[in-house]
Design an enzyme around this catalytic site. Sequence first.
Site, PDB file in Angstrom:
ATOM      1  N   ASP A   1      22.879  20.876  34.373  1.00  0.00           N
ATOM      2  CA  ASP A   1      21.526  20.712  34.497  1.00  0.00           C
ATOM      3  C   ASP A   1      21.346  19.257  35.014  1.00  0.00           C
ATOM      4  O   ASP A   1      21.612  18.257  33.903  1.00  0.00           O
ATOM      5  CB  ASP A   1      20.378  21.054  33.377  1.00  0.00           C
ATOM      6  CG  ASP A   1      19.121  20.912  33.616  1.00  0.00           C
ATOM      7  OD1 ASP A   1      18.435  21.404  34.331  1.00  0.00           O
ATOM      8  OD2 ASP A   1      18.499  19.760  33.242  1.00  0.00           O
TER       9      ASP A   1
ATOM     10  N   TYR B   1      17.515  11.908  37.234  1.00  0.00           N
ATOM     11  CA  TYR B   1      18.462  11.259  36.317  1.00  0.00           C
ATOM     12  C   TYR B   1      19.398  10.211  36.880  1.00  0.00           C
ATOM     13  O   TYR B   1      20.084   9.579  36.008  1.00  0.00           O
ATOM     14  CB  TYR B   1      19.177  12.463  35.664  1.00  0.00           C
ATOM     15  CG  TYR B   1      18.335  13.507  35.057  1.00  0.00           C
ATOM     16  CD1 TYR B   1      16.931  13.149  34.637  1.00  0.00           C
ATOM     17  CD2 TYR B   1      18.985  14.804  34.577  1.00  0.00           C
ATOM     18  CE1 TYR B   1      16.339  14.177  34.050  1.00  0.00           C
ATOM     19  CE2 TYR B   1      18.140  15.717  33.879  1.00  0.00           C
ATOM     20  CZ  TYR B   1      16.841  15.436  33.653  1.00  0.00           C
ATOM     21  OH  TYR B   1      16.136  16.497  33.224  1.00  0.00           O
TER      22      TYR B   1
ATOM     23  N   LYS C   1      16.734  18.750  40.563  1.00  0.00           N
ATOM     24  CA  LYS C   1      15.235  18.830  40.252  1.00  0.00           C
ATOM     25  C   LYS C   1      14.588  17.903  41.287  1.00  0.00           C
ATOM     26  O   LYS C   1      15.033  16.606  41.598  1.00  0.00           O
ATOM     27  CB  LYS C   1      14.665  18.624  38.913  1.00  0.00           C
ATOM     28  CG  LYS C   1      15.143  19.266  37.964  1.00  0.00           C
ATOM     29  CD  LYS C   1      14.656  19.329  36.719  1.00  0.00           C
ATOM     30  CE  LYS C   1      15.601  19.723  35.265  1.00  0.00           C
ATOM     31  NZ  LYS C   1      16.712  18.705  34.796  1.00  0.00           N
TER      32      LYS C   1
ATOM     33  N   HIS D   1      10.235  19.067  39.294  1.00  0.00           N
ATOM     34  CA  HIS D   1      10.477  18.588  38.013  1.00  0.00           C
ATOM     35  C   HIS D   1       9.117  18.598  36.986  1.00  0.00           C
ATOM     36  O   HIS D   1       9.270  18.873  35.763  1.00  0.00           O
ATOM     37  CB  HIS D   1      10.700  17.019  38.228  1.00  0.00           C
ATOM     38  CG  HIS D   1      11.572  16.928  36.894  1.00  0.00           C
ATOM     39  ND1 HIS D   1      12.787  15.885  37.034  1.00  0.00           N
ATOM     40  CD2 HIS D   1      11.576  16.924  35.842  1.00  0.00           C
ATOM     41  CE1 HIS D   1      13.415  15.792  35.943  1.00  0.00           C
ATOM     42  NE2 HIS D   1      12.772  16.236  35.065  1.00  0.00           N
TER      43      HIS D   1
ATOM     44  N   ILE E   1      20.008  24.187  27.263  1.00  0.00           N
ATOM     45  CA  ILE E   1      20.769  23.240  27.988  1.00  0.00           C
ATOM     46  C   ILE E   1      21.015  21.907  26.795  1.00  0.00           C
ATOM     47  O   ILE E   1      20.376  20.881  27.444  1.00  0.00           O
ATOM     48  CB  ILE E   1      19.956  23.087  29.370  1.00  0.00           C
ATOM     49  CG1 ILE E   1      18.659  22.788  29.197  1.00  0.00           C
ATOM     50  CG2 ILE E   1      20.425  23.909  30.202  1.00  0.00           C
ATOM     51  CD1 ILE E   1      18.012  22.078  30.486  1.00  0.00           C
TER      52      ILE E   1
ATOM     53  N   ARG F   1      30.565  17.187  19.600  1.00  0.00           N
ATOM     54  CA  ARG F   1      29.274  17.906  19.740  1.00  0.00           C
ATOM     55  C   ARG F   1      29.015  18.669  20.627  1.00  0.00           C
ATOM     56  O   ARG F   1      28.423  19.800  20.659  1.00  0.00           O
ATOM     57  CB  ARG F   1      28.129  16.845  19.553  1.00  0.00           C
ATOM     58  CG  ARG F   1      27.919  16.074  18.379  1.00  0.00           C
ATOM     59  CD  ARG F   1      26.651  14.979  18.504  1.00  0.00           C
ATOM     60  NE  ARG F   1      26.069  14.670  17.216  1.00  0.00           N
ATOM     61  CZ  ARG F   1      25.471  13.499  17.272  1.00  0.00           C
ATOM     62  NH1 ARG F   1      25.068  13.045  18.346  1.00  0.00           N
ATOM     63  NH2 ARG F   1      24.853  13.064  16.122  1.00  0.00           N
TER      64      ARG F   1
ATOM     65  N   SER G   1      31.159  21.875  20.115  1.00  0.00           N
ATOM     66  CA  SER G   1      30.579  22.502  18.899  1.00  0.00           C
ATOM     67  C   SER G   1      29.266  23.297  19.299  1.00  0.00           C
ATOM     68  O   SER G   1      28.956  24.334  19.308  1.00  0.00           O
ATOM     69  CB  SER G   1      30.299  21.989  17.686  1.00  0.00           C
ATOM     70  OG  SER G   1      29.485  21.089  17.767  1.00  0.00           O
ATOM     71  N   ASN G   2      28.543  22.543  20.362  1.00  0.00           N
ATOM     72  CA  ASN G   2      27.302  23.151  20.573  1.00  0.00           C
ATOM     73  C   ASN G   2      27.378  24.466  21.580  1.00  0.00           C
ATOM     74  O   ASN G   2      26.687  25.290  21.854  1.00  0.00           O
ATOM     75  CB  ASN G   2      26.482  22.107  21.426  1.00  0.00           C
ATOM     76  CG  ASN G   2      25.990  20.975  20.831  1.00  0.00           C
ATOM     77  OD1 ASN G   2      25.923  20.789  19.273  1.00  0.00           O
ATOM     78  ND2 ASN G   2      25.612  19.883  21.338  1.00  0.00           N
TER      79      ASN G   2
HETATM   80  N1  LIG Z   1      12.639  19.339  32.921  1.00  0.00           N
HETATM   81  C1  LIG Z   1      12.362  18.397  32.080  1.00  0.00           C
HETATM   82  O1  LIG Z   1      11.304  17.749  32.174  1.00  0.00           O
HETATM   83  C2  LIG Z   1      13.431  17.966  31.123  1.00  0.00           C
HETATM   84  C3  LIG Z   1      12.905  16.813  29.990  1.00  0.00           C
HETATM   85  C4  LIG Z   1      13.888  16.646  29.258  1.00  0.00           C
HETATM   86  C5  LIG Z   1      15.207  17.089  29.094  1.00  0.00           C
HETATM   87  N2  LIG Z   1      15.603  18.134  30.037  1.00  0.00           N
HETATM   88  C6  LIG Z   1      16.884  18.659  30.392  1.00  0.00           C
HETATM   89  O2  LIG Z   1      17.376  19.381  29.082  1.00  0.00           O
HETATM   90  C7  LIG Z   1      18.551  18.634  28.367  1.00  0.00           C
HETATM   91  C8  LIG Z   1      18.371  18.540  27.081  1.00  0.00           C
HETATM   92  O3  LIG Z   1      17.373  17.956  26.502  1.00  0.00           O
HETATM   93  P1  LIG Z   1      17.467  16.528  26.073  1.00  0.00           P
HETATM   94  O4  LIG Z   1      18.566  15.774  26.534  1.00  0.00           O
HETATM   95  O5  LIG Z   1      16.091  15.680  25.772  1.00  0.00           O
HETATM   96  O6  LIG Z   1      17.546  16.729  24.459  1.00  0.00           O
HETATM   97  P2  LIG Z   1      18.533  17.596  23.349  1.00  0.00           P
HETATM   98  O7  LIG Z   1      19.815  18.253  24.027  1.00  0.00           O
HETATM   99  O8  LIG Z   1      17.573  18.270  22.364  1.00  0.00           O
HETATM  100  O9  LIG Z   1      19.012  16.434  22.280  1.00  0.00           O
HETATM  101  C9  LIG Z   1      19.951  15.436  22.802  1.00  0.00           C
HETATM  102  C10 LIG Z   1      20.215  14.586  21.570  1.00  0.00           C
HETATM  103  O10 LIG Z   1      20.677  15.227  20.450  1.00  0.00           O
HETATM  104  C11 LIG Z   1      21.966  14.519  20.318  1.00  0.00           C
HETATM  105  N3  LIG Z   1      22.763  15.753  19.839  1.00  0.00           N
HETATM  106  C12 LIG Z   1      23.626  16.678  20.645  1.00  0.00           C
HETATM  107  N4  LIG Z   1      24.188  17.352  19.778  1.00  0.00           N
HETATM  108  C13 LIG Z   1      24.191  17.376  18.703  1.00  0.00           C
HETATM  109  C14 LIG Z   1      24.467  17.915  17.467  1.00  0.00           C
HETATM  110  N5  LIG Z   1      25.282  18.907  17.219  1.00  0.00           N
HETATM  111  N6  LIG Z   1      23.972  17.281  16.262  1.00  0.00           N
HETATM  112  C15 LIG Z   1      23.116  16.422  16.167  1.00  0.00           C
HETATM  113  N7  LIG Z   1      22.662  15.784  17.259  1.00  0.00           N
HETATM  114  C16 LIG Z   1      22.807  16.195  18.546  1.00  0.00           C
HETATM  115  C17 LIG Z   1      22.691  13.888  21.533  1.00  0.00           C
HETATM  116  O11 LIG Z   1      23.246  12.644  20.965  1.00  0.00           O
HETATM  117  P3  LIG Z   1      24.658  12.300  21.626  1.00  0.00           P
HETATM  118  O12 LIG Z   1      24.401  12.513  23.216  1.00  0.00           O
HETATM  119  O13 LIG Z   1      24.601  10.871  21.365  1.00  0.00           O
HETATM  120  O14 LIG Z   1      25.745  13.249  21.083  1.00  0.00           O
HETATM  121  C18 LIG Z   1      21.119  13.389  22.057  1.00  0.00           C
HETATM  122  O15 LIG Z   1      20.783  12.223  21.371  1.00  0.00           O
HETATM  123  C19 LIG Z   1      18.490  17.280  29.096  1.00  0.00           C
HETATM  124  O16 LIG Z   1      19.668  16.558  29.042  1.00  0.00           O
HETATM  125  C20 LIG Z   1      17.927  17.577  30.527  1.00  0.00           C
HETATM  126  O17 LIG Z   1      19.053  18.125  31.395  1.00  0.00           O
HETATM  127  C21 LIG Z   1      14.925  18.406  31.204  1.00  0.00           C
END
Ligand SMILES: NC(=O)c1ccc[n+]([C@@H]2O[C@H](COP(=O)([O-])OP(=O)(O)OC[C@H]3O[C@@H](n4cnc5c(N)ncnc54)[C@H](OP(=O)(O)O)[C@@H]3O)[C@@H](O)[C@H]2O)c1
Length: 261
Positions: free
Chosen positions: A49, A54, A79, A110, A228, A236, A239-240
């Site tokens: 994604d 980005y 997006k 988006h 995602i 991580r 494991s995720n």
């Molecule tokens: N459509 C939209 O408006 C929108 C908005 C937000 C996000 N998104 C998409 O959704 C994706 C995911 O959302 P997100 O990036 O906001 O947040 P997320 O995936 O919920 O969280 C990412 C954060 O969690 C940490 N993390 C990852 N795996 C972990 C684990 N096993 N244990 C503890 N912490 C962990 C990461 O740290 P490290 O990277 O330092 O490991 C990072 O700080 C985005 O990357 C993007 O592609 C879309």
Amino acid sequence: MSSSTAQPTVTLPGDVRMPLLGFGTWQAHGESAHRAVTVAIEAGYRMIDTATAYGNEDLVGRAIADSGVPREDIFITTKLPAERVGREQRTIDESRQMLGVDQLDLWLIHWPPSRGGLVDTWHRMIEIRDAGQTRAIGVSNYSLAQIDELIAATGEAPAVNQIKWGPRLWDTAEVQGHHERGVVLEGYSPFKTTRLGDPVLNRIAETHRVSPAQVVVRWHIQHGIVCIPKSVTPARIRSNADVFGFELSDEEIAAIDAMGQ
Ligand SMILES: NC(=O)c1ccc[n+]([C@@H]2O[C@H](COP(=O)([O-])OP(=O)(O)OC[C@H]3O[C@@H](n4cnc5c(N)ncnc54)[C@H](OP(=O)(O)O)[C@@H]3O)[C@@H](O)[C@H]2O)c1
């Protein structure tokens, strides 16, 4: 998990198979974005994604090309920024060029554009999909009422709505509303919306000898909700994605759902 065949998918209109597990890339920049996507593909993620906003489509595209995995085995979402409304064609051309692909798998708007733009943009996205530049189209951060506006005007529902989601945001009516309209719910920010220290998640994680983060990803997948998770940390990232060797019971899923009530 080592190949795309092991992964559960959801079918979008046009018989487009979308993996339920994908890799998020927001806030992944430069070489760390390339490295993260490389590790993710090695770890078995088959959906990536990204977004024009980005600023990493070129790095994502390069990592996909460098992986050696055939293009058709990797599902790519990007997006259209809401402020690019009216410049849809130019924006998807730039995305395809930066990603190094002729056709996207899924192209989302988006955020909802300001009033009036909602339906016009959807019409143009349908034309671009019909011209073959993306296999599927959808939206992000839309309410059910906004989705109904698109359906009323064009007769076509978005294939996907990507919205903020996690155990604490569980909402049965929202899930049902997407299901009734034939719209796949894709969750974002699974961890940022979750307190990973939560005792319910930790109890369930201990039962299965996995981490609370793995429980959160697995919970999405068992609900048929696309997840995602993003990470730039190799351990991580791996494991995720390691969520196909255990199964949550109905009681465990209900206990996690209850975090949203
Ligand atoms: N459509 C939209 O408006 C929108 C908005 C937000 C996000 N998104 C998409 O959704 C994706 C995911 O959302 P997100 O990036 O906001 O947040 P997320 O995936 O919920 O969280 C990412 C954060 O969690 C940490 N993390 C990852 N795996 C972990 C684990 N096993 N244990 C503890 N912490 C962990 C990461 O740290 P490290 O990277 O330092 O490991 C990072 O700080 C985005 O990357 C993007 O592609 C879309």
